[in-house]
Write an enzyme that holds these catalytic residues in place. Structure first.
Site, PDB file in Angstrom:
ATOM      1  CG  ASP A  73      33.711  45.432  42.734  1.00  0.00           C
ATOM      2  OD1 ASP A  73      33.115  45.197  41.677  1.00  0.00           O
ATOM      3  OD2 ASP A  73      34.141  46.559  43.024  1.00  0.00           O
ATOM      4  CG  ASP A 130      31.943  39.520  41.978  1.00  0.00           C
ATOM      5  OD1 ASP A 130      30.780  39.928  42.186  1.00  0.00           O
ATOM      6  OD2 ASP A 130      32.792  40.183  41.375  1.00  0.00           O
TER       7      ASP A 130
END
Length: 298
Positions: A213, A211
């Site tokens: 973050d 992802d």
């Protein structure tokens, strides 16, 4: 080092740990001066190469990053004769250019951990060089293998911030890490890489971005369940890609056999204490790690 004396280990993190398999391998139970490793070490074979497999978080992923017995894990691999370690771990991306589902072979680390024992040598002053925390020979070996896998996007360098966890970053922390020039955020590469250097093991990491973050806002219309499903999907994609990369790299060990890793002599100038004054029982206790430097072999 010849291919016959070389022994490789794979330390699997989130995702890869469950995908390692090794059901057909031989389970090696190893005790160390630092307790038991995360779980059984499985001796198996990939692409015709003997490989030792270890799940960093243990069977069932019960060990959070601060509880992983890093010293026991690295010591156990060293005691089995391992010379090279390929590690993996899920991370968050701090850059638009590093997309979830990609792979990265980082070359630098910023260590923000605070709770973990980060040296084997509590009874001596041992200072290993860590300017290049990942073995440059192994990084080149992995990157050359990646060029033979056209379907996988591999980012060839970057900086990994290792935080303590287990909670994820605040947005302010995420922005701070970006301002430092970091590319990835994770929780497991330290002290693992540092201990591998102290054990004179060549060590490289295949990082698995899942992802962006929390610095990058998520779609407000996306539910938390959908976001989690997306992250898990990215992890599965990166895990499959990392397995393919490692297997491809293991199919050709010529570079590792031909070029010594600097890590294999990390203690040659690293033991600053007067060896004659280090307690003999401590020399013996850690003999697997530094014994040759007390026998005139170093």
């Amino acid at each position: 080092m010849s291919e016959t004396t070389m022994k490789l280990a794979v330390i699997g993190g989130s995702g890869l740990g469950d995908a390692l398999g090794g059901e057909k391998g031989e389970v090696r139970e190893v005790e160390t001066p630092f307790g038991s490793p995360s779980g059984p070490i499985v001796e198996t074979e990939w692409s015709g190469t003997p490989v030792y497999l270890l799940q960093r978080h243990g069977p069932g992923h019960l060990l959070n990053p601060s509880q992983v017995p890093y010293r026991a894990n690295i010591y156990a691999l060293k005691s089995l004769g391992v010379t090279h370690v390929v590690a993996s771990g899920a991370v968050g991306s701090l850059r638009e250019s590093v997309r979830p589902g990609d792979l990265m072979i980082p070359d630098q680390v910023i260590d923000k951990t605070t709770k973990r024992a980060n040296t084997f040598y509590d009874a001596a002053a041992v200072h290993v060089e860590l300017a290049e925390p990942f073995c440059p020979v192994m990084r080149r070996w992995l990157l050359e293998a990646s060029e033979r896998l056209a379907s996988t996007r591999v980012v060839g360098s970057g900086t990994y911030v290792c935080m303590e966890g287990p909670a994820f970053s605040t947005r302010a922390e995420s922005e701070l890490h970006r301002s430092w020039g970091a590319d990835l955020i994770g929780m497991t590469v330290m002290p693992e890489a540092k201990l591998a250097r102290e054990a004179e093991l060549a060590y490289a990491l295949v990082a698995l971005p899942t992802d962006f973050d929390c610095w990058r806002p998520v779609d407000p219309d996306q539910s938390r369940q959908d976001l989690l499903a997306e992250i898990i999907g990215n992890l599965q994609k990166a895990t499959a890609a990392s397995l393919a990369l490692i297997r491809e790299a293991l199919s050709d060990l010529e570079l590792l056999a031909a070029e010594p890793s600097p890590a294999h002599r990390a203690l040659a100038l690293g033991i600053w204490s007067d060896k004659a004054k280090i307690p003999p029982e401590e020399v013996e206790r850690l003999g697997v790690l530094w014994g040759r430097y007390f026998k005139g072999e170093g």
